[in-house]
Design a protein around this motif. Structure first.
Motif, PDB file in Angstrom:
ATOM      1  N   SER A  58       0.825  -1.201   0.000  1.00 54.11           N
ATOM      2  CA  SER A  58       0.000   0.000   0.000  1.00 54.11           C
ATOM      3  C   SER A  58       0.863   1.255   0.000  1.00 54.11           C
ATOM      4  CB  SER A  58      -0.926  -0.051   1.213  1.00 54.11           C
ATOM      5  OG  SER A  58      -0.870   1.057   1.997  1.00 54.11           O
ATOM      6  N   ASP A  60       0.289   3.613   2.082  1.00 54.51           N
ATOM      7  CA  ASP A  60       0.262   4.105   3.460  1.00 54.51           C
ATOM      8  C   ASP A  60       1.658   4.087   4.078  1.00 54.51           C
ATOM      9  OD1 ASP A  60      -2.487   4.702   4.166  1.00 54.51           O
ATOM     10  OD2 ASP A  60      -2.872   2.564   3.896  1.00 54.51           O
ATOM     11  N   ALA A 109      -6.610   9.911  -0.664  1.00 51.09           N
ATOM     12  CA  ALA A 109      -7.528   8.858  -0.250  1.00 51.09           C
ATOM     13  C   ALA A 109      -6.989   8.006   0.906  1.00 51.09           C
ATOM     14  CB  ALA A 109      -7.839   7.945  -1.446  1.00 51.09           C
ATOM     15  N   LEU A 110      -5.722   8.202   1.261  1.00 50.41           N
ATOM     16  CA  LEU A 110      -5.121   7.401   2.328  1.00 50.41           C
ATOM     17  C   LEU A 110      -5.568   7.866   3.709  1.00 50.41           C
ATOM     18  CD1 LEU A 110      -1.418   7.286   1.055  1.00 50.41           C
ATOM     19  CD2 LEU A 110      -3.146   5.489   0.849  1.00 50.41           C
ATOM     20  N   GLU A 111      -5.649   6.933   4.637  1.00 51.05           N
ATOM     21  CA  GLU A 111      -5.921   7.297   6.026  1.00 51.05           C
ATOM     22  C   GLU A 111      -4.698   7.967   6.634  1.00 51.05           C
ATOM     23  OE1 GLU A 111      -7.755   4.858   8.949  1.00 51.05           O
ATOM     24  OE2 GLU A 111      -9.079   3.976   7.446  1.00 51.05           O
ATOM     25  N   GLU A 112      -3.530   7.417   6.321  1.00 50.38           N
ATOM     26  CA  GLU A 112      -2.267   7.944   6.859  1.00 50.38           C
ATOM     27  C   GLU A 112      -1.504   8.594   5.714  1.00 50.38           C
ATOM     28  OE1 GLU A 112       1.824   6.273   8.895  1.00 50.38           O
ATOM     29  OE2 GLU A 112       0.048   5.009   8.921  1.00 50.38           O
ATOM     30  N   ARG A 113      -1.715   9.888   5.541  1.00 50.12           N
ATOM     31  CA  ARG A 113      -1.084  10.629   4.439  1.00 50.12           C
ATOM     32  C   ARG A 113       0.356  11.019   4.790  1.00 50.12           C
ATOM     33  NH1 ARG A 113      -6.198  14.210   4.465  1.00 50.12           N
ATOM     34  NH2 ARG A 113      -7.646  12.812   3.433  1.00 50.12           N
TER      35      ARG A 113
END
Length: 115
Positions: A58, A60, A109-113
């Protein structure tokens, strides 16, 4: 620091990869060819990024993302073309805009940018 780099095979990108690795950073590449370990596959025609080759599969967890990719600006040492044509200028512009849009959308769109 964990870094993702698009354009890592160019003049500036290859120097940046060496420097970051020398300084102890973990560098992963975004590539247009078949990816190797630690690389993500970029398909501009399909407008997709396949992070399957990255650790965790990913995008992330990166601290920074560099985008140096695009249509080459400089001629090769073997060929000195005339001034840039309108078509060349459009390839330069669109190659950078398309990849920047694709990366920005994927990273947003990532949770952890990336920081």
């Amino acid at each position: 620091m964990r870094v993702l780099l698009a354009g890592s095979s160019g003049l500036i990108g290859s120097a940046l990869v060496r420097r970051l690795r020398t300084d102890g950073h973990e560098v992963h590449r975004l590539v247009r060819h078949e990816p190797g370990p630690g690389e993500a596959r970029l398909d501009l025609a399909a407008r997709t990024i396949d992070p399957g080759g990255l650790p965790g599969g990913s995008l992330d967890g990166f601290d920074a993302v560099f985008n140096l990719a695009g249509e080459p600006l400089t001629p090769s040492r073997w060929y000195q073309p005339p001034r840039w044509s309108a078509a060349k200028r459009e390839r330069i512009r669109s190659s950078r805009v398309t990849l920047t849009e694709l990366l920005a959308t994927a990273l947003a769109a990532l949770e952890e940018r990336p920081a």
